[in-house]
Write an enzyme that holds these catalytic residues in place. Structure first.
Site, PDB file in Angstrom:
ATOM      1  N   ASN A   7       0.870  -1.175   0.000  1.00  0.00           N
ATOM      2  CA  ASN A   7       0.000   0.000   0.000  1.00  0.00           C
ATOM      3  C   ASN A   7       0.908   1.227   0.000  1.00  0.00           C
ATOM      4  O   ASN A   7       1.512   1.560   1.022  1.00  0.00           O
ATOM      5  CB  ASN A   7      -0.926  -0.004   1.213  1.00  0.00           C
ATOM      6  CG  ASN A   7      -1.895   1.168   1.224  1.00  0.00           C
ATOM      7  OD1 ASN A   7      -1.562   2.278   0.840  1.00  0.00           O
ATOM      8  ND2 ASN A   7      -3.109   0.923   1.682  1.00  0.00           N
ATOM      9  N   GLU A  42      -3.924   1.635  -3.110  1.00  0.00           N
ATOM     10  CA  GLU A  42      -4.150   3.043  -2.792  1.00  0.00           C
ATOM     11  C   GLU A  42      -3.241   3.927  -3.652  1.00  0.00           C
ATOM     12  O   GLU A  42      -2.506   4.787  -3.147  1.00  0.00           O
ATOM     13  CB  GLU A  42      -3.925   3.319  -1.301  1.00  0.00           C
ATOM     14  CG  GLU A  42      -4.660   4.546  -0.809  1.00  0.00           C
ATOM     15  CD  GLU A  42      -4.631   4.705   0.699  1.00  0.00           C
ATOM     16  OE1 GLU A  42      -5.195   5.694   1.178  1.00  0.00           O
ATOM     17  OE2 GLU A  42      -4.050   3.843   1.396  1.00  0.00           O
ATOM     18  N   TYR A 151      -7.675  -3.848  -2.654  1.00  0.00           N
ATOM     19  CA  TYR A 151      -7.596  -2.826  -1.615  1.00  0.00           C
ATOM     20  C   TYR A 151      -8.980  -2.754  -0.973  1.00  0.00           C
ATOM     21  O   TYR A 151      -9.896  -2.121  -1.508  1.00  0.00           O
ATOM     22  CB  TYR A 151      -7.185  -1.473  -2.205  1.00  0.00           C
ATOM     23  CG  TYR A 151      -7.246  -0.327  -1.221  1.00  0.00           C
ATOM     24  CD1 TYR A 151      -6.629  -0.422   0.021  1.00  0.00           C
ATOM     25  CD2 TYR A 151      -7.909   0.848  -1.534  1.00  0.00           C
ATOM     26  CE1 TYR A 151      -6.687   0.613   0.925  1.00  0.00           C
ATOM     27  CE2 TYR A 151      -7.964   1.905  -0.637  1.00  0.00           C
ATOM     28  CZ  TYR A 151      -7.345   1.778   0.588  1.00  0.00           C
ATOM     29  OH  TYR A 151      -7.417   2.810   1.496  1.00  0.00           O
ATOM     30  N   ASP A 190      -4.116  -5.091   0.720  1.00  0.00           N
ATOM     31  CA  ASP A 190      -4.505  -4.465   1.982  1.00  0.00           C
ATOM     32  C   ASP A 190      -5.956  -4.850   2.262  1.00  0.00           C
ATOM     33  O   ASP A 190      -6.881  -4.338   1.627  1.00  0.00           O
ATOM     34  CB  ASP A 190      -4.346  -2.949   1.884  1.00  0.00           C
ATOM     35  CG  ASP A 190      -4.713  -2.232   3.168  1.00  0.00           C
ATOM     36  OD1 ASP A 190      -5.058  -2.908   4.161  1.00  0.00           O
ATOM     37  OD2 ASP A 190      -4.669  -0.983   3.187  1.00  0.00           O
ATOM     38  N   ASP A 293       2.895   4.788   4.863  1.00  0.00           N
ATOM     39  CA  ASP A 293       2.506   4.411   6.209  1.00  0.00           C
ATOM     40  C   ASP A 293       2.351   2.894   6.329  1.00  0.00           C
ATOM     41  O   ASP A 293       2.116   2.380   7.427  1.00  0.00           O
ATOM     42  CB  ASP A 293       1.216   5.119   6.623  1.00  0.00           C
ATOM     43  CG  ASP A 293       0.078   4.852   5.656  1.00  0.00           C
ATOM     44  OD1 ASP A 293       0.349   4.405   4.525  1.00  0.00           O
ATOM     45  OD2 ASP A 293      -1.075   5.106   6.020  1.00  0.00           O
ATOM     46  N   HIS A 294       2.456   2.176   5.199  1.00  0.00           N
ATOM     47  CA  HIS A 294       2.493   0.717   5.167  1.00  0.00           C
ATOM     48  C   HIS A 294       3.883   0.263   4.752  1.00  0.00           C
ATOM     49  O   HIS A 294       4.666   1.040   4.207  1.00  0.00           O
ATOM     50  CB  HIS A 294       1.470   0.159   4.175  1.00  0.00           C
ATOM     51  CG  HIS A 294       0.043   0.343   4.587  1.00  0.00           C
ATOM     52  ND1 HIS A 294      -0.798  -0.704   4.886  1.00  0.00           N
ATOM     53  CD2 HIS A 294      -0.710   1.456   4.739  1.00  0.00           C
ATOM     54  CE1 HIS A 294      -1.997  -0.255   5.194  1.00  0.00           C
ATOM     55  NE2 HIS A 294      -1.969   1.071   5.116  1.00  0.00           N
TER      56      HIS A 294
END
Length: 611
Positions: A7, A42, A151, A190, A293-294
């Site tokens: 992601n 994303e 996702y 994700d 952030d992943h």
């Protein structure tokens, strides 16, 4: 073979972060990930914003799915290294309903068949379009398995939960339809859920936030638990190789800087059918790869295995010669070369007109040169014949000298006029500067403009305005006295150029003279606007981190300082230090002031009654 899922939280922003900002293009990013199949979630990009830097990457085929409703939202893409493997079919969405829409580009070299059985008859068209319109899935058929890049829906509110569960239900039904037809399935991406307590940094907080009695009571976890082995056909590959390992988190809250102490959750998974387990040799969480952030999750497959004496190959060479599916980005009209751009309508026409003008110009030049030759030859013949009278020759010379005399007088008048205008301009400029200096000297207080005024001391190397004009005039007069021809246009151009140089010299001289005080003025301004130093927290003695209040209320927009360490449960993590950036005094609204004054009056009355 190696497969990776990640992601990226915006595919266009990934190259702005370390270490990807060192790479020049996305090909180097894909090469650095070192995988044969790369699944991004994303992506936050729509097809109309897609450019060739993302769609046409040398050595890779790209398969995109993007949101139809809003831009900068959701979206997935699967990159396939064409030197290793190629899909035989591709679909956008989970249900297959989008595959019924006509292809982006029509060609005999584009495959448009679907993948396995369809489930469009089990749900309404509105339900399927609602699920597949957000760009949350790409399905690729590699013959030995069908790969889902998904996702899943984020549960941003309680109203979003039914949509999330419906997404899971359709995903499960499509995978079961493929299983029933004899196909093997890999679901990667994700999934936006944590399966067990070991996958969450603070299970009790999750229970409290969702209002649950136990961690397993969440509807998404109940569905996932029923679908994962031993209760279902899918196997969590990460837990297959690391059944009891803690801290295998794939997502962290960047607002509280939770990644350095691994205070996160596991939201990214690789799920495989039982028939494919024999092909996998590892699965790992790549926590050292930054940029989102992943973090990525990767797995590796054997290229060949043995069952007894039988040697089984993962892929055959025939898979590299398959026809490219229609969903591939290079089949889009604007990338395949089938789309006519607006410029193409003018390029050919311009070239034709240019060639035509060139030919016409050549013909005119040749015609002019021929005419000149004829005219010169005729004059020579006339002179040689001696038929021109002598009085005509003398009259022609007189007219020529008269023309030169008038031209020289006109040029002198233009120079004198320009000289008067320049002297007037310089005089007005000096009068304005004298007026400003008088006004500033009349008041003893230093004004703001005094910090920016240029020094009046001009270097001796700079040429004065009057001297510059005189030099130009003298040069023109000397050339006229020497008998050189100068037309009025050349004289005016030379004077205007010298006047422009003169004014530029004035600015350069004043700049040089004022450069000595530049450092002093800059230091004074820096001292005046120097920000308040960031305080240190009391417990650790380290510089704090600044935040801003976003919650509506009396303190919205105010800045404050907190301990810079990440949030955690140990004493080495963030302490309780707090301080407002502009002091501890609160800015109360009228209602709060009225409430506080009323509370003080009630307290004083109570004291009187008690006494």
């Amino acid at each position: 073979m190696r497969i990776i899922t990640w992601n990226v939280n915006g595919i266009r922003s990934i190259i702005n972060y370390y270490p990807w900002n060192k790479h020049k293009d996305y090909k180097q990013v894909l090469d650095a990930l070192n995988a044969d199949i790369i699944c991004f979630q994303e992506t936050k990009i729509t097809l109309d914003k897609l450019d060739s830097s993302l769609a046409i990457i040398p050595g890779y085929d790209a398969y995109f799915s993007s949101s139809r409703g809003k831009g900068g939202y959701a979206g997935v893409v699967t990159y396939v290294k064409i030197s290793t493997i190629r899909p035989v079919a591709a679909e956008e969405g989970i249900s297959g309903i989008l595959n019924e829409v006509s292809a982006n580009a029509k060609s005999k070299n584009i495959k448009t068949e679907g993948i396995g059985p369809s489930i469009t008859s089990e749900f309404t068209t509105e339900e399927l379009l609602e699920i597949d319109s957000e760009g949350r899935c790409v399905i690729l058929d590699f013959e030995i398995f069908v790969l889902f890049n998904v996702y899943c829906v984020h549960e941003s509110s309680q109203e979003r939960l039914p949509y999330k569960l419906r997404f899971y239900n359709i995903l499960q039904r499509r995978a079961e339809a493929l299983f029933n037809s004899g196909r093997q399935v890999i679901i990667i991406g994700d999934l936006n859920l944590t399966h067990q307590k070991i996958d969450h940094c603070d299970p009790q907080k999750s229970i409290k936030d969702h209002g649950l009695e136990s961690f397993d009571d969440h509807p998404a976890r109940k569905w996932f638990d029923s679908w994962i082995s031993p209760n279902g056909p899918m196997i969590d590959l990460c837990r297959k190789f690391h059944p009891d390992e803690e801290g295998m988190f794939t997502c962290w809250n960047t607002l509280i800087n939770a990644r350095p102490i691994n205070y996160g959750t596991r939201l990214d998974y690789i799920l495989v059918g039982e028939g494919l387990i024999k092909w996998f040799k590892s699965c790992n969480v790549e926590q050292d790869i930054m940029g989102s952030d992943h973090c990525p999750v990767s797995c590796e497959l054997f290229d060949e295995i043995y069952e007894g004496d039988n040697r089984l190959l993962l892929f055959n060479e025939s898979t590299l010669t398959t026809i490219t599916p229609k969903l591939c980005a290079k089949n889009l009209a604007r990338f395949s070369g089938n789309q006519q751009t607006l410029n193409r309508f003018f390029i050919k026409q311009e070239s034709k007109e240019r060639d035509k003008d060139t030919q016409e110009k050549k013909s005119e030049d040749s015609k002019t040169s021929n005419d000149n030759i004829v005219e010169i030859s005729s004059k020579i013949e006339t002179l040689s014949s001696g038929t021109i009278p002598s009085n005509n020759i003398s009259e022609g010379l007189k007219e020529q000298s008269e023309t030169k005399r008038k031209a020289s007088q006109a040029s002198i008048r233009q120079v004198q006029k320009a000289k008067m205008n320049s002297s007037k301009f310089i005089k007005e400029k000096s009068n304005k500067s004298q007026t400003k200096s008088k006004l500033s000297s009349s008041t003893n207080q230093a004004s703001l403009m005094s910090f920016f005024q240029k020094s009046q001391d001009i270097s001796d190397t700079c040429t004065s305005p009057g001297k510059k004009v005189e030099e130009v005039t003298e040069s023109i007069d000397s050339q006229r006295l020497q008998g050189k021809d100068m037309d009025s246009q050349n004289i005016s151009d030379s004077f205007e150029g010298s006047l422009e140089d003169m004014l530029n010299n004035i600015d350069e001289c004043t700049e040089v003279s004022s450069s000595n005080n530049k450092k002093d003025i800059q230091s004074q301004w820096n001292a005046l606007f120097k920000p308040r130093p960031i305080p240190n927290c009391i417990e650790h003695g380290e510089p704090c981190k600044e935040y801003t209040v976003n919650k509506p209320g009396i303190n919205q927009g105010r800045r404050f300082y907190l301990c810079s360490r990440p949030v955690g449960n140990s004493q080495e993590n963030r302490c309780d230090y707090f301080e407002w950036a502009n002091g501890n005094k609160l800015k109360f609204s009228k209602s709060v002031k009225r409430y506080s004054s009323q509370k003080q009056d009630n307290g004083s009355n109570k004291k009187k009654r008690d006494s």
